[in-house]
Design a protein around this motif. Sequence first.
Motif, PDB file in Angstrom:
ATOM      1  N   THR A 176      71.319  19.148  52.959  1.00 11.56           N
ATOM      2  CA  THR A 176      70.395  19.144  51.780  1.00 11.56           C
ATOM      3  C   THR A 176      70.981  19.631  50.565  1.00 11.56           C
ATOM      4  O   THR A 176      70.359  19.744  49.671  1.00 11.56           O
ATOM      5  N   SER A 177      71.927  20.892  51.277  1.00 10.22           N
ATOM      6  CA  SER A 177      71.796  21.496  50.000  1.00 10.22           C
ATOM      7  C   SER A 177      73.374  21.014  49.344  1.00 10.22           C
ATOM      8  O   SER A 177      73.928  21.538  48.332  1.00 10.22           O
ATOM      9  N   LEU A 178      73.931  19.730  49.692  1.00 12.61           N
ATOM     10  CA  LEU A 178      75.288  19.734  48.681  1.00 12.61           C
ATOM     11  C   LEU A 178      75.082  19.294  47.823  1.00 12.61           C
ATOM     12  O   LEU A 178      74.468  18.666  47.066  1.00 12.61           O
ATOM     13  N   LYS A 179      75.835  19.657  46.577  1.00 15.15           N
ATOM     14  CA  LYS A 179      76.620  20.008  44.888  1.00 15.15           C
ATOM     15  C   LYS A 179      77.757  18.570  45.135  1.00 15.15           C
ATOM     16  O   LYS A 179      77.231  17.615  44.164  1.00 15.15           O
ATOM     17  N   LEU A 180      78.297  18.994  45.418  1.00 18.99           N
ATOM     18  CA  LEU A 180      80.084  17.933  45.326  1.00 18.99           C
ATOM     19  C   LEU A 180      80.157  17.286  46.520  1.00 18.99           C
ATOM     20  O   LEU A 180      80.233  17.204  47.559  1.00 18.99           O
ATOM     21  N   LEU A 181      80.162  16.069  46.422  1.00 16.69           N
ATOM     22  CA  LEU A 181      80.769  15.140  47.481  1.00 16.69           C
ATOM     23  C   LEU A 181      81.573  14.527  47.125  1.00 16.69           C
ATOM     24  O   LEU A 181      81.182  12.933  45.744  1.00 16.69           O
ATOM     25  N   LEU A 182      83.290  14.378  46.919  1.00 19.13           N
ATOM     26  CA  LEU A 182      84.860  14.122  46.069  1.00 19.13           C
ATOM     27  C   LEU A 182      85.299  13.099  47.624  1.00 19.13           C
ATOM     28  O   LEU A 182      85.720  14.050  48.421  1.00 19.13           O
ATOM     29  N   LEU A 183      85.006  12.367  47.621  1.00 17.34           N
ATOM     30  CA  LEU A 183      86.619  11.101  48.053  1.00 17.34           C
ATOM     31  C   LEU A 183      86.831  10.266  47.744  1.00 17.34           C
ATOM     32  O   LEU A 183      87.310   9.632  48.408  1.00 17.34           O
ATOM     33  N   ASN A 184      87.499  10.271  46.646  1.00 15.38           N
ATOM     34  CA  ASN A 184      87.885   9.657  45.736  1.00 15.38           C
ATOM     35  C   ASN A 184      89.764   9.738  46.138  1.00 15.38           C
ATOM     36  O   ASN A 184      89.543  10.146  46.722  1.00 15.38           O
ATOM     37  N   GLY A 185      89.978   7.850  46.339  1.00 17.69           N
ATOM     38  CA  GLY A 185      91.571   8.111  46.355  1.00 17.69           C
ATOM     39  C   GLY A 185      91.667   7.769  48.112  1.00 17.69           C
ATOM     40  O   GLY A 185      92.445   8.967  48.539  1.00 17.69           O
ATOM     41  N   ASN A 186      90.886   7.586  48.241  1.00 17.57           N
ATOM     42  CA  ASN A 186      91.480   7.827  49.458  1.00 17.57           C
ATOM     43  C   ASN A 186      91.039   6.159  50.531  1.00 17.57           C
ATOM     44  O   ASN A 186      91.388   5.650  50.004  1.00 17.57           O
ATOM     45  N   GLN A 187      90.709   5.990  52.079  1.00 22.88           N
ATOM     46  CA  GLN A 187      90.975   4.400  52.835  1.00 22.88           C
ATOM     47  C   GLN A 187      89.603   4.482  52.609  1.00 22.88           C
ATOM     48  O   GLN A 187      89.577   3.659  54.413  1.00 22.88           O
ATOM     49  N   LEU A 188      88.485   4.696  52.503  1.00 28.93           N
ATOM     50  CA  LEU A 188      87.298   4.689  52.992  1.00 28.93           C
ATOM     51  C   LEU A 188      86.788   2.721  52.965  1.00 28.93           C
ATOM     52  O   LEU A 188      87.396   2.317  51.949  1.00 28.93           O
ATOM     53  N   SER A 189      86.155   2.747  53.506  1.00 29.99           N
ATOM     54  CA  SER A 189      85.845   1.406  53.688  1.00 29.99           C
ATOM     55  C   SER A 189      84.258   1.057  54.445  1.00 29.99           C
ATOM     56  O   SER A 189      83.374   2.300  54.562  1.00 29.99           O
ATOM     57  N   GLY A 190      83.366  -0.174  54.576  1.00 24.20           N
ATOM     58  CA  GLY A 190      82.601  -0.483  54.430  1.00 24.20           C
ATOM     59  C   GLY A 190      81.207   0.002  53.674  1.00 24.20           C
ATOM     60  O   GLY A 190      81.742   0.214  52.926  1.00 24.20           O
ATOM     61  N   SER A 191      80.057   0.251  54.139  1.00 26.98           N
ATOM     62  CA  SER A 191      79.219   0.492  52.463  1.00 26.98           C
ATOM     63  C   SER A 191      78.527   1.815  52.400  1.00 26.98           C
ATOM     64  O   SER A 191      78.665   2.563  53.650  1.00 26.98           O
ATOM     65  N   LEU A 192      78.148   1.427  51.775  1.00 25.78           N
ATOM     66  CA  LEU A 192      77.539   3.942  51.198  1.00 25.78           C
ATOM     67  C   LEU A 192      76.000   3.904  51.751  1.00 25.78           C
ATOM     68  O   LEU A 192      74.995   2.824  51.610  1.00 25.78           O
ATOM     69  N   PRO A 193      75.865   4.116  53.014  1.00 24.74           N
ATOM     70  CA  PRO A 193      74.460   4.771  53.288  1.00 24.74           C
ATOM     71  C   PRO A 193      73.479   4.903  52.551  1.00 24.74           C
ATOM     72  O   PRO A 193      74.086   5.725  51.603  1.00 24.74           O
ATOM     73  N   GLU A 194      72.412   4.698  52.585  1.00 26.12           N
ATOM     74  CA  GLU A 194      71.000   4.809  51.837  1.00 26.12           C
ATOM     75  C   GLU A 194      70.760   6.852  51.740  1.00 26.12           C
ATOM     76  O   GLU A 194      70.188   7.394  50.778  1.00 26.12           O
ATOM     77  N   GLU A 195      71.562   7.007  52.964  1.00 21.89           N
ATOM     78  CA  GLU A 195      70.428   8.815  53.095  1.00 21.89           C
ATOM     79  C   GLU A 195      71.625   9.429  51.798  1.00 21.89           C
ATOM     80  O   GLU A 195      71.322  10.843  51.934  1.00 21.89           O
ATOM     81  N   ILE A 196      72.299   8.930  51.074  1.00 22.85           N
ATOM     82  CA  ILE A 196      73.416   9.605  49.804  1.00 22.85           C
ATOM     83  C   ILE A 196      71.887   9.967  48.973  1.00 22.85           C
ATOM     84  O   ILE A 196      72.169  11.384  49.005  1.00 22.85           O
ATOM     85  N   GLY A 197      70.916   9.146  49.300  1.00 20.21           N
ATOM     86  CA  GLY A 197      70.142   9.158  47.783  1.00 20.21           C
ATOM     87  C   GLY A 197      68.786  10.681  48.780  1.00 20.21           C
ATOM     88  O   GLY A 197      68.078  10.695  47.811  1.00 20.21           O
ATOM     89  N   TYR A 198      69.370  11.175  49.956  1.00 21.93           N
ATOM     90  CA  TYR A 198      68.171  12.197  50.099  1.00 21.93           C
ATOM     91  C   TYR A 198      68.450  13.502  49.601  1.00 21.93           C
ATOM     92  O   TYR A 198      68.220  14.262  50.093  1.00 21.93           O
ATOM     93  N   LEU A 199      69.855  13.382  48.979  1.00 22.22           N
ATOM     94  CA  LEU A 199      71.013  14.815  48.983  1.00 22.22           C
ATOM     95  C   LEU A 199      70.455  14.976  47.478  1.00 22.22           C
ATOM     96  O   LEU A 199      70.907  14.674  46.686  1.00 22.22           O
ATOM     97  N   SER A 200      68.863  15.880  47.215  1.00 21.82           N
ATOM     98  CA  SER A 200      68.273  16.008  46.346  1.00 21.82           C
ATOM     99  C   SER A 200      69.065  17.397  44.960  1.00 21.82           C
ATOM    100  O   SER A 200      68.610  17.465  44.451  1.00 21.82           O
ATOM    101  N   ASN A 201      69.989  17.448  46.216  1.00 21.79           N
ATOM    102  CA  ASN A 201      70.764  18.551  45.061  1.00 21.79           C
ATOM    103  C   ASN A 201      72.000  18.373  44.851  1.00 21.79           C
ATOM    104  O   ASN A 201      72.917  19.140  44.147  1.00 21.79           O
TER     105      ASN A 201
END
Length: 742
Positions: A17-42
């Motif tokens: 919940t304290s996360l401010k920066l989520l930087l995952l660009n330029g990788n080989q990630l697949s799948g869908s975006l989890p709804e839980e990212i919307g819980y990151l209020s900061n």
Amino acid sequence: MWNNISGSIPREIGNITSLKLLLLNGNQLSGSLPEEIGYLSNLDRLQIDQNHISGPIPKSFGNLKRVKHLHMNNNSLSGKIPHELSRLPILFHLLVDNNNLSGYLPPELAELPSLKILQLDNNNFSGSSIPPSYGNISTLLKLSLRNCGLQGSIPDLSKIAHLAYLDLSSNQLKGPLPSYKLSIDMTTIDLSHNFLNGSIPTNFSGFPKLQILSLQHNLLDGSVPSSIWQDINFTGNDTLFLDFENNSLTSIPDAFDPPANVTVLLYGNPVCANAKQSGMVRFCQPQGDKLTSGSSTNSKPNCNPCPTDRPYEYSPMSPIPCLCAIPIVVGYRLKSPGISDFRPYIADFEIDLTSLLHLFVYQLHIDRYIWEAGPRLNMYLKFYPDKSNLFNVSEILRIKSMLAGWEITLSDTFGPYELLNFTLGFYANEIPNTSKSGLSKGAIVGILLGAIAGAGTLSMLVTILIMRRHSRNQVASKRRSLSKFSVKVDGVKYFTFEEMALATSNFSDSTQVGQGGYGKVYKGILEDGTLVAIKRAQEGSLQGSKEFSTEIELLSRLHHRNLVSLVGYCDEQDEQMLVYEFMPNGTLRDHLSATKSKEPLSFAMRLRIALGSARGILYLHSEADPPIFHRDIKASNILLDARFNAKVADFGLSRLAPVPDVEGIVPGHVSTVVKGTPGYLDPEYFLTHKLTDKSDVYSLGVVFLELSTGMRPILHGKNIVREMQPGKHEVVVAKCSLALQA
């Protein structure tokens, strides 16, 4: 970023919940975006661009109340753009271009109160139109909806006061070109590859910053306009690219003669049928390539080759001729710039980036740049040490931390950026590697056993050292008690000697930026990356413990944009140090010196410095509680920040203004021993020992004379005040006086 991480983004990330920066660009990630990212209020920034992520954008993203940047471009996202995103109060950049999004464009996005960039290119909103409400996004600087399958007409965008970049190309838009007036900040208008008809209206002129107007592949008819460039001042690298190819334009004005910096393309129009007879050949050739790249050479004439024992190269812009240094190389990309031609903006970019990084402009060299699909601007930057051959480790870590941690914000003109790589090269072996211990299990066991065996001895040694330290420090205890216990230090941090040594690479000569009667001044980087100036008292300094504590006490309660800020202090191990905010442009005196100044200050800059200094002194005299007499106003005590804003410094000799006596009467002066700098001293104060606010005003007046004439207060026995004869420099001084009064 920029690794080969595969798999999907785990839902558990929503627990941080304290996360401010989520930087995952330029990788080989697949799948869908989890709804839980919307819980990151900061969360401040989400970057998942350039992966293989599919599925919808979760509606829960509408809960990210602190997010400023959503960069989700170049993936395989599908479904509609959720209207819940309109609830984001401080969202600046929404980049979802190059996905498989469909449905309609949510009109609710117009409710975003802070949106600056909306980039939705290369999606499939087939049959959808551009919501008229988008014309109400008053904060918008860039609207890019290229190749989205959009239909209908172009809505009224005249209310967007600072719109600079509009790309609606490669859609199915119909109707006439807008008859309303767009923002005068426009740099790029691309409406090509649509079904727009009618003539080109006269309002497509009056854009002083315009670089590209592309209307090719439409159904436009009538005459070729000749007024588009009338308000553009073509200087330096300023150019204008007008692409009217493949329309139905039939005529051209008489004496059609664009300036040399204007490129007009008319190929595929009826007006080119008789090009040879009408002298239109140069306008009727097929389109050539637009500017896609640029480069600079890193060489200096008349310089001997750099030593070959290390990868030295010339620092191209260094004020030191032929300086050989080893740079840091940085891969850097502007993800959504608001311009189409970088050349006229290179100088602005260099000033912007270096000021944010607390560097001098001459430390940055743009080795090359290239426009990529997007369009995005890829740059290869080199940062050089300041007037030395090598960077120190702390400076490298500071620069890397600021770039990789998104601690800087470029001008809106350049949009968001991304760090592609930070190449240490020669410095790689100098940076501590904390990722691996490098110790075998046997070594670790040995260390543990040795630590246990030595614990008793260590305890005895510590006891002896404490006893010796206690007796040695009794002499200095009175001084330290003054600064630690009786000084008001609200908002001022206490630093240890070790912290100061670490910040300055053990007070290395390479970090020294100045020296005075008090001692040396060092450029330091604190543990959190803050750049500071550290003033270290030398033994036998003229400034004693009283002046030291006075400056801490005064600056801890003075807060004004034209007064230098005190970050903290150190008072231990017989050391006294004051830690200030770092002022990258040094002292005013440096810029008035012919030997130290790289280029003279303009009159406007001198006037701004005079006004800033006067405001700082005015604050001391009239708004500080109680008021303060500085007592040592001089050009070397006026510091200049990255934008040449003046800040008054050095309060070691300052005195509090007199307070009312028992009868409520405020004395007009403070009787005190004369202190200050010859040439700046108020003669009345010097003769009477009566210090008043007018004494500071006199000293400031001498500074103004320096600003207007370039003379020193005292030079070769001549006093600047006595040298000012009636009529001499009267025009410059009169201008300064009138401006200050205003």
